[in-house]
Design an enzyme around this catalytic site. Structure first.
Site, PDB file in Angstrom:
ATOM      1  N   GLU A   1       6.873 -21.909   7.692  1.00  0.00           N
ATOM      2  CA  GLU A   1       7.245 -21.069   8.823  1.00  0.00           C
ATOM      3  C   GLU A   1       8.213 -21.754   9.782  1.00  0.00           C
ATOM      4  OE1 GLU A   1       4.313 -21.121  12.486  1.00  0.00           O
ATOM      5  OE2 GLU A   1       3.214 -20.541  10.688  1.00  0.00           O
TER       6      GLU A   1
ATOM      7  N   GLU B   1       0.802  -1.220   0.000  1.00  0.00           N
ATOM      8  CA  GLU B   1       0.000   0.000   0.000  1.00  0.00           C
ATOM      9  C   GLU B   1       0.839   1.277   0.000  1.00  0.00           C
ATOM     10  OE1 GLU B   1      -2.582  -0.611   3.355  1.00  0.00           O
ATOM     11  OE2 GLU B   1      -4.107  -1.605   2.132  1.00  0.00           O
TER      12      GLU B   1
END
Length: 273
Positions: free
Chosen positions: A112, A81
């Site tokens: 992960e 963004e």
């Protein structure tokens, strides 16, 4: 002794399936109200990290986020963004999620838990000591994130983290820890809820403050925003009208010529002198 994680503690609510809709929504909202309080307590920590980031970025450094699952998605979201909001290059704020971009939509098994993968991912962007790395992990125990942070520190890179447990392994590794302790989740262990909300707010605060300090906001306006749709073009025209006290036609003409609010305003003002 095994670390006691607040994020894994049992919910303060039981028999959720027996609650009606209003009870579920009201109780979730009650829990969400603890998030701003946790953020407020952490503002001094956020300030130190922001100042460290600004110190690097004003000299051309970049900001990296690494995370897995929800935390990784939030980092990628914040990074993605920045270019449309502030007109910065795509490689100025970079979000990396364990398992790659496909993990944004679907969990990638065991990604992960790999302690070496994050550094491999960061090296694809040629990260250096001119940059800053923030590890995002609600638990503060994610191997992918901790592994990346450890390697970064060995290479002289400034590090920070956003976690939701006190004195987690991740917090103890970084230069600038941010600990947002929001307590047990409404659904036990579901850190996409309060913890995720707290992380999102912290990321908003970090990137917005850094961009303001870098001069990407004038007054209170996003004068470098990308004009990617009609709403933003209309907003840009209004910004130019208000700033220069010109009519809509002139504002539209300036914007069409310069394709950018800052350039339109500065050009008009320079010609008036």
């Amino acid at each position: 002794m095994k670390l006691k994680l607040t994020t894994e503690q049992a919910s303060d609510y039981n028999d959720l399936e027996k609650m009606d809709t209003l009870q579920l929504l009201s109780n979730m909202n009650k829990e969400d109200k603890t998030v701003p309080q946790a953020i407020e307590k952490a503002i001094p920590q956020i300030q130190k990290l922001v100042d460290a980031i600004y110190s690097k970025m004003k000299d051309g450094g970049r900001l990296f986020y690494i995370g897995a699952g929800t935390s990784g998605r939030l980092g990628v979201l914040d990074a993605s963004e920045c270019p449309p909001t502030y007109g910065v290059p795509d490689n100025m704020v970079i979000g990396i999620i364990a398992g790659g971009d496909s993990a944004l939509r679907k969990a990638v098994e065991n990604a992960e838990d790999n302690t070496e993968l994050a550094w491999q991912d960061l090296n694809k962007y040629a990260i250096t000591k001119n940059d800053v790395l923030i590890g995002i992990a609600a638990s503060g125990t994610t191997p992918y994130v901790i592994g990346g942070i450890k390697e970064a520190k060995q290479h002289g890179i400034v590090t920070g983290c956003i976690t939701c447990n006190k004195n987690s392994p991740l917090s103890l590794e970084v230069d600038h820890p941010i600990e947002l302790v929001v307590g047990p989740e409404f659904v036990t262990g579901s850190t996409r809820m309060k913890a995720g909300t707290a992380q999102k707010i912290a990321l908003n605060m970090i990137s917005t403050t850094v961009m303001i300090k870098l001069g990407r906001v004038r007054g209170n306006k996003m004068i470098d925003m990308q004009l990617s749709n009609k709403k933003l073009v209309n907003r840009a025209v209004q910004m130019i009208m208000n700033e220069l006290q010109v009519d809509e036609g002139m504002a539209g003409k300036l914007l069409a010529e310069h394709k950018n609010v800052r350039k339109a305003i500065d050009s008009y003002n320079s010609h008036k002198k």
